[in-house]
Design a protein around this motif. Structure first.
Motif, PDB file in Angstrom:
ATOM      1  N   ASP A  58     -30.228 -12.422  -8.142  1.00  0.00           N
ATOM      2  CA  ASP A  58     -30.926 -13.115  -7.052  1.00  0.00           C
ATOM      3  C   ASP A  58     -29.994 -14.080  -6.334  1.00  0.00           C
ATOM      4  N   TYR A  59     -29.077 -14.680  -7.070  1.00  0.00           N
ATOM      5  CA  TYR A  59     -28.224 -15.747  -6.535  1.00  0.00           C
ATOM      6  C   TYR A  59     -26.961 -15.201  -5.867  1.00  0.00           C
ATOM      7  N   SER A  61     -25.627 -13.409  -3.521  1.00  0.00           N
ATOM      8  CA  SER A  61     -26.191 -12.831  -2.301  1.00  0.00           C
ATOM      9  C   SER A  61     -25.098 -12.309  -1.379  1.00  0.00           C
ATOM     10  N   SER A  64     -22.541 -14.861  -0.924  1.00  0.00           N
ATOM     11  CA  SER A  64     -21.551 -14.944  -1.998  1.00  0.00           C
ATOM     12  C   SER A  64     -20.470 -13.888  -1.835  1.00  0.00           C
ATOM     13  N   TYR A 137     -32.040 -18.427   4.431  1.00  0.00           N
ATOM     14  CA  TYR A 137     -31.451 -17.490   3.470  1.00  0.00           C
ATOM     15  C   TYR A 137     -31.675 -16.046   3.922  1.00  0.00           C
ATOM     16  N   GLN A 141     -28.913 -12.850   4.824  1.00  0.00           N
ATOM     17  CA  GLN A 141     -28.920 -11.515   4.213  1.00  0.00           C
ATOM     18  C   GLN A 141     -29.069 -10.424   5.281  1.00  0.00           C
ATOM     19  N   GLN A 184     -32.856  -6.403  -9.204  1.00  0.00           N
ATOM     20  CA  GLN A 184     -31.844  -7.456  -9.264  1.00  0.00           C
ATOM     21  C   GLN A 184     -30.917  -7.289 -10.463  1.00  0.00           C
ATOM     22  N   HIS A 254     -36.725 -19.312  -4.418  1.00  0.00           N
ATOM     23  CA  HIS A 254     -36.669 -17.987  -5.053  1.00  0.00           C
ATOM     24  C   HIS A 254     -35.980 -18.045  -6.416  1.00  0.00           C
ATOM     25  N   THR A 336     -26.952  -5.524  -2.995  1.00  0.00           N
ATOM     26  CA  THR A 336     -26.993  -6.987  -3.084  1.00  0.00           C
ATOM     27  C   THR A 336     -27.994  -7.564  -2.086  1.00  0.00           C
ATOM     28  N   ILE A 337     -27.900  -7.114  -0.861  1.00  0.00           N
ATOM     29  CA  ILE A 337     -28.754  -7.650   0.199  1.00  0.00           C
ATOM     30  C   ILE A 337     -30.221  -7.306  -0.054  1.00  0.00           C
ATOM     31  N   VAL A 340     -31.712  -9.451  -2.961  1.00  0.00           N
ATOM     32  CA  VAL A 340     -31.916 -10.870  -2.635  1.00  0.00           C
ATOM     33  C   VAL A 340     -33.041 -11.038  -1.615  1.00  0.00           C
ATOM     34  N   VAL A 402     -26.363 -19.804   4.862  1.00  0.00           N
ATOM     35  CA  VAL A 402     -26.894 -20.169   3.557  1.00  0.00           C
ATOM     36  C   VAL A 402     -26.637 -21.650   3.269  1.00  0.00           C
TER      37      VAL A 402
END
Length: 427
Positions: A58-59, A61, A64, A137, A141, A184, A254, A336-337, A340, A402
């Motif tokens: 989840d983190y 993203s 990241s 956020y 994404q 996830q 989230h 990833t996208i 998230v 973000v």
């Protein structure tokens, strides 16, 4: 070096495989999603290691993977502020937030904040604060997704945004938190493996010596790339950004919502320890990827594809591994996208349904079925909102967007949460 204009078959196969896998997970999860607790908290049946990997998934993203790699590639050392800031918030979550949150709430962090305060105004305020964080956020994404699909398939940016929004809607709407958790987990494993392999291929060009990579960066771009000041020149701004990223982690709706998916507080704490370890390793990789893109791809080629630098990592993958590896890394980034965005949408749906509709509008009198239907309706609303926001904010750097979400989380959500948990006179 510019990306090939023709569709990338391996990327398309990877995208299709991940979507098929996520839809299979959704179908299996939908059979076990029959109530609000199932939809928003996976029936509180998630184990510690599952939740740890899902927290990491989840983190980690688009900000990241795509955003930080791009910031480091274009700004050098200053991109490290984001990597470190995103990571050091996790001990705060583990030692201050995880157990009290699991013990005191039901679905959202607002449950904890409203415990000591006047229910209606604080629920409205915290729900809108949470939705503001979710919105920024989501923008990040969606922008990342749009650029990625445009790079690989030659589709228009707007068409790519719509595709991502509709796929995400399908598996959140039907599978809820259980499906999102497993998507996830799969994504966390893929992303850690993909980023690790890409970092190894980059270092292989420099005899597995990171110092040789940094020396090549200074040879090409000067000593300034290893010094602070390229991105954030004012020391106060750097401190402010670091604080926002550190404390913002403990105020992200989230992320906080994931602590309600485990059966008890001890499991919540152990899951944070697992997530911290996975995320720490991943952020070490992003620094290598950023400098690798700076040296092997170059500033001009990165900016030619996307002004915000978000495609630095996929372009680097093409340089070190060809079209096949570009396809794999792009499919991982897409996974990833999607994962998230699913978590964010659920957090927003929980704020709208549980905090606004059930607690404020219906004063706690809504039936279980009504709560369930409103949560699903909120999911549809947020999916279409995310498509619109992604189109409007085309061209923004995703890590920067973000950063705005973290600023709100750190200045509004985190202080209210800490005061509610630890300060008895807070009324």
């Amino acid at each position: 070096m510019t990306p090939s204009p023709q569709p990338n078959i391996i990327a398309m196969a990877g995208f299709g495989l991940f979507i098929a896998l996520s839809l299979l997970i959704t179908w299996l999860a939908a059979r076990r999603t029959n109530s609000t607790e199932d939809f928003l908290a996976a029936g509180r049946s998630v184990t510690g290691w599952q939740n740890g990997l899902a927290l990491a998934g989840d983190y980690m993203s688009a900000a990241s993977f795509l955003g930080i790699a791009g910031l480091v590639a274009l700004s050098g050392f200053d991109g490290l502020i984001y990597s470190i800031g995103f990571l050091v918030g996790w001990p705060v979550v583990m030692f201050l937030i995880a157990e009290p949150l699991r013990n005191l709430g039901r679905y959202t962090f607002t449950d904890v904040v409203a415990f000591r305060l006047q229910q209606t105004p604080v629920r409205v305020a915290s729900a809108f604060g949470g939705l503001a964080v979710v919105a920024f956020y989501l923008i990040a994404q969606m922008v990342g997704a749009g650029n990625l699909i445009r790079l690989l398939f030659g589709l228009q940016y707007e068409v790519a945004i719509v595709i991502v929004g509709l796929v995400m809607l399908a598996y959140v709407l039907f599978g809820g938190m259980l499906a999102t958790t497993w998507v996830q987990i799969v994504k966390a494993v893929l992303l850690l493996g993909g980023a690790g392999l890409l970092a190894i291929l980059v270092l292989a060009r420099f005899s597995m010596n990171p110092l040789a990579l940094f020396q090549e960066a200074t040879r090409q771009y000067g000593d300034a790339v290893l010094a602070p000041g390229q991105l954030v020149s004012n020391p106060l701004d750097a401190i402010s950004l670091g604080i926002a990223l550190m404390f913002g982690t403990a105020g992200l709706p989230h992320i906080l919502m994931r602590f309600y998916t485990v059966p008890d507080a001890r499991t919540a704490r152990s899951s944070v320890a697992i997530a911290t370890a996975v995320i720490g390793v991943f952020y070490l990789f992003t620094f290598i990827l950023g400098f690798g893109a700076m040296v092997l791809v170059g500033h001009d080629a990165i900016r030619a594809v996307d002004a915000g630098g978000n495609m630095a990592a996929p372009l680097l993958a093409e340089v070190v591994g060809g079209q096949a590896f570009l396809g794999f890394i792009s499919a991982v980034a897409f996974a990833t996208i999607l994962a998230v965005v699913a978590g964010l949408t659920l957090a927003g749906a929980a704020a709208l349904s549980h905090d606004i509709w059930v607690s404020v509008v219906r004063k706690g009198t809504a039936s279980e079925r009504e709560q369930f239907l409103v949560a699903r309706g909120s999911t549809v609303l947020l999916a279409f909102a995310s498509i619109g926001l992604g189109i409007v904010f085309k061209g923004q750097n995703v890590a920067y967007m973000v950063g705005l979400a973290f600023a709100i989380a750190a200045s509004a959500n985190f202080p209210a949460l800490v005061l509610s948990v630890f300060w008895k006179p807070c009324t």
